[in-house]
Design an enzyme around this catalytic site. Structure first.
Site, PDB file in Angstrom:
ATOM      1  N   HIS A  48      30.393  39.865  93.692  1.00  0.00           N
ATOM      2  CA  HIS A  48      31.328  39.025  94.589  1.00  0.00           C
ATOM      3  C   HIS A  48      31.924  39.994  95.345  1.00  0.00           C
ATOM      4  O   HIS A  48      32.016  41.079  95.223  1.00  0.00           O
ATOM      5  CB  HIS A  48      32.705  38.538  93.476  1.00  0.00           C
TER       6      HIS A  48
ATOM      7  N   GLU B 266      35.031  40.983  96.148  1.00  0.00           N
ATOM      8  CA  GLU B 266      36.212  41.533  95.602  1.00  0.00           C
ATOM      9  C   GLU B 266      35.433  42.882  94.558  1.00  0.00           C
ATOM     10  O   GLU B 266      36.026  44.018  94.805  1.00  0.00           O
ATOM     11  CB  GLU B 266      37.071  40.943  94.650  1.00  0.00           C
TER      12      GLU B 266
ATOM     13  N   CYS C  19      38.377  34.878  91.323  1.00  0.00           N
ATOM     14  CA  CYS C  19      38.093  34.094  90.119  1.00  0.00           C
ATOM     15  C   CYS C  19      38.491  35.038  88.910  1.00  0.00           C
ATOM     16  O   CYS C  19      39.283  36.082  89.016  1.00  0.00           O
ATOM     17  CB  CYS C  19      36.453  33.946  90.058  1.00  0.00           C
TER      18      CYS C  19
ATOM     19  N   CYS D 130      36.948  38.683  88.846  1.00  0.00           N
ATOM     20  CA  CYS D 130      37.510  39.475  89.965  1.00  0.00           C
ATOM     21  C   CYS D 130      38.962  39.756  89.646  1.00  0.00           C
ATOM     22  O   CYS D 130      39.529  40.959  89.822  1.00  0.00           O
ATOM     23  CB  CYS D 130      37.437  38.921  91.097  1.00  0.00           C
TER      24      CYS D 130
END
Length: 165
Positions: free
Chosen positions: A64, A66, A94, A97
């Site tokens: 992801h 992040e 999410c 993260c």
């Protein structure tokens, strides 16, 4: 005071400038065929970590935006403690993260679009405000929300038109 930053630190102009940098990362993800989410981490007024969603590219569920940005920032600082940093991300983080943000001690998170399906900063869950955890960053929501939402909508419209996702 959290990790050396005053609560709510960052001017609107500064937040928008760095969110635009995150949007540029999202654009790169879009061009690569990945869900267009971008992130940057700022320390002392400069970007020290960049990331974009790379799950398709890397075939890695943890890639992801992040996570990529957190890793880059930690490498830059030579520390897993990302004190005095702000994470700018185009989509609400999410659970995975958000957990990494807590573990990295990021004091401030700024995001653009909320995520009503998987958001963990107030939409579905609120990991970053959970008083049971040892770190709770300041969260700023909705910075350049329209632009952040628009790139996601455009991506998924294109995917549907091509019969994907």
């Amino acid at each position: 005071m959290t990790g050396g930053l005053p609560l709510g630190a960052g001017s609107i102009e500064e937040d928008e400038r760095f969110m635009r940098a995150a949007l540029a990362e999202a654009g790169e993800a879009f061009e690569a065929g990945d869900v267009p989410v971008g992130a940057v981490i700022v320390h002392e007024g400069r970007v020290i970590g960049r990331g974009r969603n790379q799950r398709e590219l890397m075939q890695d569920p943890t890639a992801h935006a992040e996570m990529v940005a957190l890793t880059a920032a930690a490498e830059f600082l030579r520390s897993w403690r990302l004190l005095d940093c702000t994470l700018y991300v185009t989509l609400e983080p999410c659970v995975m993260c958000a957990g990494a943000i807590v573990l990295g001690r990021v004091p401030r998170v700024v995001y653009g679009a909320g995520d009503p399906k998987a958001g963990a900063c107030g939409s579905v869950y609120d990991v970053l405000a959970d008083k049971r955890l040892n770190h709770r960053p300041v969260v700023e929501r909705g910075v350049l929300e329209f632009e952040c939402s628009a790139v996601l909508k455009a991506f998924f419209q294109a995917q549907r038109a091509m019969g994907k996702k």
